[in-house]
Design a protein around this motif. Sequence first.
Motif, PDB file in Angstrom:
ATOM      1  N   ASP A  68      33.872  41.701  39.621  1.00  0.00           N
ATOM      2  CA  ASP A  68      34.493  40.895  38.569  1.00  0.00           C
ATOM      3  C   ASP A  68      35.448  41.734  37.718  1.00  0.00           C
ATOM      4  OD1 ASP A  68      33.269  38.548  39.379  1.00  0.00           O
ATOM      5  OD2 ASP A  68      31.567  38.793  38.024  1.00  0.00           O
ATOM      6  N   GLY A  69      36.193  42.629  38.373  1.00  0.00           N
ATOM      7  CA  GLY A  69      37.190  43.415  37.676  1.00  0.00           C
ATOM      8  C   GLY A  69      36.661  44.579  36.863  1.00  0.00           C
ATOM      9  N   GLU A  70      35.381  44.889  37.010  1.00  0.00           N
ATOM     10  CA  GLU A  70      34.795  46.004  36.265  1.00  0.00           C
ATOM     11  C   GLU A  70      34.248  47.050  37.219  1.00  0.00           C
ATOM     12  OE1 GLU A  70      32.013  44.998  33.191  1.00  0.00           O
ATOM     13  OE2 GLU A  70      32.993  43.073  32.840  1.00  0.00           O
ATOM     14  N   LYS A  71      34.548  48.309  36.911  1.00  0.00           N
ATOM     15  CA  LYS A  71      34.014  49.416  37.699  1.00  0.00           C
ATOM     16  C   LYS A  71      32.528  49.543  37.409  1.00  0.00           C
ATOM     17  CE  LYS A  71      35.207  53.623  36.581  1.00  0.00           C
ATOM     18  NZ  LYS A  71      35.926  54.895  36.438  1.00  0.00           N
ATOM     19  N   ARG A  72      31.742  49.675  38.465  1.00  0.00           N
ATOM     20  CA  ARG A  72      30.291  49.766  38.317  1.00  0.00           C
ATOM     21  C   ARG A  72      29.770  51.039  38.974  1.00  0.00           C
ATOM     22  NH1 ARG A  72      28.020  44.949  36.159  1.00  0.00           N
ATOM     23  NH2 ARG A  72      29.808  43.592  35.862  1.00  0.00           N
TER      24      ARG A  72
END
Length: 90
Positions: A68-72
């Motif tokens: 969802d567009g976030e680095k994890r």
Amino acid sequence: MMLKTLAEWDDQQVSQLDLFGTFPEEHGLDTAASDQTVADTATTTRIGEDVAEGNAMQVRGTSMFCVDGEKRELNSLTDVTDVLSRAIAN
């Protein structure tokens, strides 16, 4: 296969097509279709888009996950399944 062979191609600045080209056959996939996809300019365009997005998110290597567009930062299978389950639920 890619992670199993990571030491062979990680940080290489030359094409790894010969190595990667063996993966479809090893998995019983249609090698002609795979070769056609690799040769398609749309594939090159998509890879360029993915690289640009990764650069914008400051992705610096394998294994890095963006959801969802976030680095994890995911360090275990449970981390991966938890993040994906939450993303699917939303």
